[in-house]
Design an enzyme around this catalytic site. Sequence first.
Site, mmCIF file in Angstrom:
data_model
loop_
_atom_site.group_PDB
_atom_site.id
_atom_site.type_symbol
_atom_site.label_atom_id
_atom_site.label_comp_id
_atom_site.label_asym_id
_atom_site.label_seq_id
_atom_site.Cartn_x
_atom_site.Cartn_y
_atom_site.Cartn_z
ATOM 1 N N ASP A 1 8.802 5.279 -12.496
ATOM 2 C CA ASP A 1 8.662 4.784 -11.119
ATOM 3 C C ASP A 1 9.946 4.119 -10.616
ATOM 4 O O ASP A 1 9.903 3.104 -9.925
ATOM 5 C CB ASP A 1 7.488 3.813 -11.001
ATOM 6 C CG ASP A 1 7.016 3.659 -9.549
ATOM 7 O OD1 ASP A 1 7.333 4.551 -8.735
ATOM 8 O OD2 ASP A 1 6.356 2.648 -9.249
ATOM 9 N N SER B 1 6.864 -3.196 -2.882
ATOM 10 C CA SER B 1 7.287 -2.264 -3.923
ATOM 11 C C SER B 1 8.765 -1.951 -3.826
ATOM 12 O O SER B 1 9.275 -1.618 -2.762
ATOM 13 C CB SER B 1 6.510 -0.945 -3.822
ATOM 14 O OG SER B 1 5.370 -0.975 -4.610
ATOM 15 N N HIS C 1 7.723 5.820 -6.044
ATOM 16 C CA HIS C 1 6.631 6.055 -5.105
ATOM 17 C C HIS C 1 6.985 5.602 -3.690
ATOM 18 O O HIS C 1 6.304 5.960 -2.736
ATOM 19 C CB HIS C 1 5.321 5.405 -5.581
ATOM 20 C CG HIS C 1 5.277 3.919 -5.482
ATOM 21 N ND1 HIS C 1 5.645 3.081 -6.515
ATOM 22 C CD2 HIS C 1 4.898 3.094 -4.471
ATOM 23 C CE1 HIS C 1 5.489 1.824 -6.152
ATOM 24 N NE2 HIS C 1 5.034 1.803 -4.907
#
Length: 412
Positions: A187, A267, A155
């Site tokens: 992911d 992230s 992402h």
Amino acid sequence: MKEQDQQQPDPRWGQNYFGVPAGDRPASFDQEFGTHSQSDNDRLAQPEQAANAAVETRRAPKKIGLGSALALMLVGSIVTGGVVGIGATQLTKSSNVVSTLEQPSVPSQNNADQAGSVEHVAAAVLPAVVSIQTANAEGSGSIISSDGLVLTNHHVAAPGERSGLQVTLNDGSTHPADFVASDAATDIAIIKIRDVSNLPVLEFGDSSSLVVGQEVVAVGAPLGLNSTVTSGIVSAMNRPVRASQDGGESSLIDGIQTDAAINPGNSGGPLVDMQGHLVGMNSVIASLSQNSSSQSGSIGLGFAIPSNFAKRVADQLVKTGKASQPMLAVSVSYQSPVQGALIAGVQKGGAGDRAGLKAGDVVTQLDDRRIDSADALIAAVRSHNFGETITLKVTDERGQNERTVEATLSND
């Protein structure tokens, strides 16, 4: 399963990372087989948005739902806040005035040379952590090859596949980067920094050796603040966390839970042990906010992808450009009220079929791990290796007639 039987998405989990409402999952949600990545047709019941574990994605970390008061989000939103200074004041009355303005400053103790200290870990790890920017997302990443390969989240990297990627190194220099490959179902993504060499790299640690209470350090660029270090412990292991991605996709991780502060922008950054080994990749945070339009920061509930799993997928992405997972080759129901994973269908000739599983069976344990939901079974199966034999405890839908079966997961 008929479309009208499907459970509608829980509105508590709000919107995805860019504020676009998450779509309803397809009617074929409970009819999929296998445990491959979402690009495979025979994957194990991976809803594009799971109602019972809805998690909103954000282009630089995620939110998760942990009950009526919590929502999970990808660690990538923008949050503002104030910093409050706390001072100490002498409260007892005295005729003698003491002023620290007239006293020499005391040198702060520096433990950077002390192995096992946070300072030592930060000094060793920071040079191998980067900040990643795209046209509409920010995140972090770990350098895993001296010629510029970077491990990060799907992402974070996916928006840059077309719009371009830019990486900022720890020394402040910026470089263009190319998208290599990614897997939305897990992911995980790989990008490559252009025209670099002799970069410092992070060494992978064995995430299976982590224990609850173990100290860890999270590194990344929360809110665009490069080279940020936070510390905490491993709060729990084997947390199944599902997050909705843009484009109607979803990811499922078998998360390491940590109380090390993880915020939007973390992230893709590393979670490391006190020897500086990469044991996880920070991906998702929980939030107390129930307002879908709000963006929140750390409340001490963060989740990272285990390094053993991330390393396996990353190796596939580098070598073949795609990822696959070990398969039990069964479909599971997300509408079941039972404690466990209800088998809705079994693929003929697959691992589950060969083990004697059948529709209506409820899997309650995989090896020594309790299985209490469909996602827990999927995550547990993915955490094992291709061709590995697992032991399952199985009951009927009433929780009776328990039996034990062995299944050998698919080899490709």
